[in-house]
Design a protein around this motif. Structure first.
Motif, PDB file in Angstrom:
ATOM      1  N   GLY A 248       1.034  -1.147  -0.453  1.00  0.00           N
ATOM      2  CA  GLY A 248       0.234   0.068  -0.063  1.00  0.00           C
ATOM      3  C   GLY A 248       1.085   1.745   0.139  1.00  0.00           C
ATOM      4  N   ALA A 249       0.048   2.459   0.164  1.00  0.00           N
ATOM      5  CA  ALA A 249       0.346   3.318  -0.348  1.00  0.00           C
ATOM      6  C   ALA A 249       1.472   3.556   1.677  1.00  0.00           C
ATOM      7  CB  ALA A 249      -0.035   4.743  -0.072  1.00  0.00           C
ATOM      8  N   ASP A 250       2.195   4.479   1.562  1.00  0.00           N
ATOM      9  CA  ASP A 250       2.994   4.849   3.286  1.00  0.00           C
ATOM     10  C   ASP A 250       2.460   5.276   4.298  1.00  0.00           C
ATOM     11  OD1 ASP A 250       4.907   5.549   5.081  1.00  0.00           O
ATOM     12  OD2 ASP A 250       6.101   4.582   4.103  1.00  0.00           O
ATOM     13  N   ILE A 251       2.132   3.862   4.774  1.00  0.00           N
ATOM     14  CA  ILE A 251       0.782   4.565   5.795  1.00  0.00           C
ATOM     15  C   ILE A 251       1.655   6.235   6.745  1.00  0.00           C
ATOM     16  CG2 ILE A 251      -0.786   4.137   7.662  1.00  0.00           C
ATOM     17  CD1 ILE A 251      -1.505   1.582   6.708  1.00  0.00           C
ATOM     18  N   LYS A 252       2.909   5.573   7.235  1.00  0.00           N
ATOM     19  CA  LYS A 252       3.548   6.427   7.836  1.00  0.00           C
ATOM     20  C   LYS A 252       3.777   7.722   7.304  1.00  0.00           C
ATOM     21  CE  LYS A 252       5.700   2.438  10.085  1.00  0.00           C
ATOM     22  NZ  LYS A 252       6.621   1.119   9.930  1.00  0.00           N
ATOM     23  N   GLU A 253       3.955   7.430   6.092  1.00  0.00           N
ATOM     24  CA  GLU A 253       4.690   8.962   5.440  1.00  0.00           C
ATOM     25  C   GLU A 253       2.850   9.970   5.776  1.00  0.00           C
ATOM     26  OE1 GLU A 253       6.367  10.455   1.781  1.00  0.00           O
ATOM     27  OE2 GLU A 253       5.228   9.544   0.796  1.00  0.00           O
ATOM     28  N   MET A 254       1.996   9.250   6.043  1.00  0.00           N
ATOM     29  CA  MET A 254       0.666  10.549   5.039  1.00  0.00           C
ATOM     30  C   MET A 254      -0.331  11.161   6.970  1.00  0.00           C
ATOM     31  SD  MET A 254      -1.590   8.177   2.344  1.00  0.00           S
ATOM     32  CE  MET A 254      -1.113   6.452   2.998  1.00  0.00           C
ATOM     33  N   ALA A 255       0.581   9.676   7.644  1.00  0.00           N
ATOM     34  CA  ALA A 255      -0.442   9.596   8.466  1.00  0.00           C
ATOM     35  C   ALA A 255      -1.127  11.171   9.810  1.00  0.00           C
ATOM     36  CB  ALA A 255      -0.065   8.855   9.552  1.00  0.00           C
ATOM     37  N   ASP A 256      -0.240  11.539   9.637  1.00  0.00           N
ATOM     38  CA  ASP A 256      -0.322  13.201   9.992  1.00  0.00           C
ATOM     39  C   ASP A 256      -0.426  14.272   8.989  1.00  0.00           C
ATOM     40  OD1 ASP A 256       0.754  12.167  12.169  1.00  0.00           O
ATOM     41  OD2 ASP A 256       2.513  12.868  12.330  1.00  0.00           O
ATOM     42  N   LYS A 257      -0.308  13.662   7.936  1.00  0.00           N
ATOM     43  CA  LYS A 257      -0.465  15.063   6.397  1.00  0.00           C
ATOM     44  C   LYS A 257      -2.131  15.637   6.842  1.00  0.00           C
ATOM     45  CE  LYS A 257       2.435  13.614   3.073  1.00  0.00           C
ATOM     46  NZ  LYS A 257       3.204  14.803   3.754  1.00  0.00           N
TER      47      LYS A 257
ATOM     48  N   ILE B  26     -10.086   1.072   3.832  1.00  0.00           N
ATOM     49  CA  ILE B  26     -11.806   1.326   4.442  1.00  0.00           C
ATOM     50  C   ILE B  26     -11.421   1.308   6.256  1.00  0.00           C
ATOM     51  CG2 ILE B  26     -12.912  -0.681   4.371  1.00  0.00           C
ATOM     52  CD1 ILE B  26     -14.647   2.352   3.829  1.00  0.00           C
ATOM     53  N   LYS B  27     -10.661   0.411   6.077  1.00  0.00           N
ATOM     54  CA  LYS B  27      -9.913   0.052   7.599  1.00  0.00           C
ATOM     55  C   LYS B  27      -9.248   1.055   8.188  1.00  0.00           C
ATOM     56  CE  LYS B  27      -9.524  -5.046   7.106  1.00  0.00           C
ATOM     57  NZ  LYS B  27      -8.414  -5.926   7.270  1.00  0.00           N
ATOM     58  N   LEU B  28      -8.414   2.049   7.827  1.00  0.00           N
ATOM     59  CA  LEU B  28      -7.516   3.378   8.167  1.00  0.00           C
ATOM     60  C   LEU B  28      -8.813   4.681   7.699  1.00  0.00           C
ATOM     61  CD1 LEU B  28      -4.651   2.692   5.538  1.00  0.00           C
ATOM     62  CD2 LEU B  28      -4.731   1.456   8.218  1.00  0.00           C
ATOM     63  N   GLY B  29      -9.880   4.364   8.217  1.00  0.00           N
ATOM     64  CA  GLY B  29     -11.273   5.699   7.978  1.00  0.00           C
ATOM     65  C   GLY B  29     -11.059   6.988   6.322  1.00  0.00           C
ATOM     66  N   VAL B  30     -10.098   5.754   5.637  1.00  0.00           N
ATOM     67  CA  VAL B  30      -9.861   6.459   4.081  1.00  0.00           C
ATOM     68  C   VAL B  30     -10.380   5.481   2.836  1.00  0.00           C
ATOM     69  CG1 VAL B  30      -8.530   7.963   4.374  1.00  0.00           C
ATOM     70  CG2 VAL B  30      -7.879   6.001   4.141  1.00  0.00           C
ATOM     71  N   ILE B  31     -10.558   5.166   1.931  1.00  0.00           N
ATOM     72  CA  ILE B  31     -10.381   5.310   0.878  1.00  0.00           C
ATOM     73  C   ILE B  31      -9.344   4.919  -0.179  1.00  0.00           C
ATOM     74  CG2 ILE B  31     -13.090   5.942   0.351  1.00  0.00           C
ATOM     75  CD1 ILE B  31     -12.897   7.935  -1.688  1.00  0.00           C
ATOM     76  N   PRO B  32      -9.952   4.343  -0.945  1.00  0.00           N
ATOM     77  CA  PRO B  32      -9.054   3.986  -2.219  1.00  0.00           C
ATOM     78  C   PRO B  32      -8.602   4.999  -2.315  1.00  0.00           C
ATOM     79  CG  PRO B  32      -9.889   2.353  -2.524  1.00  0.00           C
ATOM     80  CD  PRO B  32     -11.159   3.643  -1.725  1.00  0.00           C
ATOM     81  N   GLY B  33      -7.199   5.724  -3.339  1.00  0.00           N
ATOM     82  CA  GLY B  33      -7.088   7.264  -3.425  1.00  0.00           C
ATOM     83  C   GLY B  33      -6.243   6.917  -4.784  1.00  0.00           C
TER      84      GLY B  33
ATOM     85  N   GLN C  49     -12.023   3.231  -9.170  1.00  0.00           N
ATOM     86  CA  GLN C  49     -12.489   3.598 -10.545  1.00  0.00           C
ATOM     87  C   GLN C  49     -11.862   1.888 -11.089  1.00  0.00           C
ATOM     88  OE1 GLN C  49     -14.548   6.142 -11.291  1.00  0.00           O
ATOM     89  NE2 GLN C  49     -13.995   5.839  -8.712  1.00  0.00           N
ATOM     90  N   ARG C  50     -10.187   1.524 -11.500  1.00  0.00           N
ATOM     91  CA  ARG C  50     -10.011   0.581 -12.041  1.00  0.00           C
ATOM     92  C   ARG C  50     -10.538  -0.599 -11.358  1.00  0.00           C
ATOM     93  NH1 ARG C  50      -5.589   4.139 -11.832  1.00  0.00           N
ATOM     94  NH2 ARG C  50      -4.928   5.151 -15.023  1.00  0.00           N
ATOM     95  N   LEU C  51     -10.345  -0.746  -9.935  1.00  0.00           N
ATOM     96  CA  LEU C  51     -10.626  -2.393  -9.605  1.00  0.00           C
ATOM     97  C   LEU C  51     -12.535  -2.598  -9.776  1.00  0.00           C
ATOM     98  CD1 LEU C  51     -10.109  -4.827  -8.132  1.00  0.00           C
ATOM     99  CD2 LEU C  51     -11.117  -3.936  -6.017  1.00  0.00           C
ATOM    100  N   THR C  52     -13.717  -1.343 -10.089  1.00  0.00           N
ATOM    101  CA  THR C  52     -14.965  -1.626 -10.467  1.00  0.00           C
ATOM    102  C   THR C  52     -14.836  -1.977 -12.241  1.00  0.00           C
ATOM    103  OG1 THR C  52     -14.707   0.271  -9.194  1.00  0.00           O
ATOM    104  CG2 THR C  52     -16.654  -0.624 -10.610  1.00  0.00           C
ATOM    105  N   ARG C  53     -14.190  -1.366 -12.904  1.00  0.00           N
ATOM    106  CA  ARG C  53     -13.781  -1.601 -14.421  1.00  0.00           C
ATOM    107  C   ARG C  53     -13.557  -2.760 -14.704  1.00  0.00           C
ATOM    108  NH1 ARG C  53     -14.248   4.075 -14.714  1.00  0.00           N
ATOM    109  NH2 ARG C  53     -14.699   5.086 -16.455  1.00  0.00           N
ATOM    110  N   ALA C  54     -12.192  -3.576 -13.539  1.00  0.00           N
ATOM    111  CA  ALA C  54     -12.084  -4.472 -14.154  1.00  0.00           C
ATOM    112  C   ALA C  54     -12.522  -5.530 -13.002  1.00  0.00           C
ATOM    113  CB  ALA C  54     -10.067  -4.523 -13.035  1.00  0.00           C
ATOM    114  N   ILE C  55     -13.595  -5.861 -12.360  1.00  0.00           N
ATOM    115  CA  ILE C  55     -13.644  -6.693 -12.025  1.00  0.00           C
ATOM    116  C   ILE C  55     -15.556  -7.397 -11.959  1.00  0.00           C
ATOM    117  CG2 ILE C  55     -11.943  -7.796 -10.296  1.00  0.00           C
ATOM    118  CD1 ILE C  55     -12.483  -7.485  -7.534  1.00  0.00           C
ATOM    119  N   GLY C  56     -15.931  -5.773 -11.888  1.00  0.00           N
ATOM    120  CA  GLY C  56     -17.165  -5.343 -12.430  1.00  0.00           C
ATOM    121  C   GLY C  56     -17.638  -4.206 -10.775  1.00  0.00           C
TER     122      GLY C  56
END
Ligand code: CO8
Length: 258
Positions: free
Chosen positions: A65-74, A133-140, A145-152
């Motif tokens: 995933g994206a680096d949670i430690k880098e994002m946490a305090d932004k 979603i477990k981190l209180g956010v959504i895919p960014g 968009q791409r997962l929905t197009r790929a797998i419905g």
């Protein structure tokens, strides 16, 4: 080839292999990874000797995933003003074929990065998911968009709203993954696929990629028109003459632009 801080870049004939290399953080994607990837892709895009690229991680994690430690305090302002991670669109905009060779975790931004590639080959131990979603956010980075197009919608909603992971077999059944191979054969298989592609006419390959990508953006009639126009354009290439002459002459083609 240039040395990078967070990735390894190797050339194998006409194929380049990029390996994400932050093993202690399970290849979490921080700003340095993004900067390195962008620089590497820019180098490979302008190198006529490169016909296809494989992007991989380690056996344990493609990228967790994206680096949670880098994002946490932004703050919102930090994210907005930096247009955080918008630079990843450069990966999706890469014009040559990009093959994701995924072993282990491909979660969050890792799954999203794999989905920016053109062909996704998974090791049998690969695990995909959008657990934001477990981190209180959504895919960014394109997941919604791409997962929905790929797998419905049904499966994308299931994964994104519950945050559950799916294994390689489920991902292949769902249409996310092109092939599953034993983990020990992952890199060799991905390189073989890349070598096959890199052996064809580069303009034909690049135009084929572009035509398939346009199917995401255009109506069917506009997409068919686009395909026909670029198909016609290939008759201006020496490789079309060579490819068809070789077929007629019952010999292997010697593509010039490859
Ligand atoms: N970010 C930062 N560090 C990470 C990440 C991550 N995403 N994932 C793992 N690490 C680190 C751990 O913190 C740990 O470091 P340390 O040893 O210093 O504590 C090391 O990697 C090893 O991890 P674990 O000890 O947790 O290993 P396990 O085998 O126990 O667990 C898991 C592996 C299940 C993969 C677990 O690490 C995990 O759940 N990771 C987080 C997965 C996740 O939530 N990913 C989504 C992140 S959010 C995201 O990707 C949003 C993308 C969009 C951003 C775009 C903004 C515009």
């Amino acid at each position: 080839m240039t040395d990078f801080e967070t990735i390894l870049l190797e050339r194998k004939g006409r194929v380049a292999l990029i390996t994400l290399n932050r093993p202690k953080a399970l290849n979490a994607l921080n700003s340095q990874v993004l900067a390195d990837l962008r620089a590497a892709l820019q180098e490979l895009e302008s190198d006529d000797g490169v016909g296809a690229v494989v992007l991989t991680g380690s056996e344990r994690a493609f990228a967790a995933g994206a680096d949670i430690k880098e994002m946490a305090d932004k703050s919102y302002m930090d994210m907005f003003l930096a247009d955080f991670f918008a630079g990843y669109e450069q990966v999706a905009a890469f014009r040559k074929p990009l093959i994701a060779a995924v072993a282990g975790y491909a979660l969050g931004g890792g799954c999203e990065l794999a989905m920016m590639c053109d062909i996704l080959i998974a090791a049998d131990n690969a695990t995909f998911g959008q657990p934001e979603i477990k981190l209180g956010v959504i895919p960014g980075m394109g997941g919604s968009q791409r997962l929905t197009r790929a797998i419905g919608k049904a499966k994308a909603m299931d994964l994104i709203l519950t945050g559950r992971n799916m294994g390689a077999e489920e991902a292949e059944r769902a249409g996310l993954v092109a092939r599953i191979v034993p983990a020990a054969e992952l890199i060799a298989t991905a390189l073989e696929v890349a070598e096959t592609i890199a052996g064809y006419s580069l303009p034909a390959v690049m135009i084929a990629k572009e035509a398939v990508e346009r199917s995401y953006e255009l109506t069917l009639s506009e997409g068919l028109r686009f395909e026909r126009r670029v198909f016609h354009s290939l008759f201006a290439t020496e490789d079309q003459k060579e490819g068809m002459a070789a077929f007629v002459g019952k010999r292997a083609p010697e593509f010039k632009h490859r």
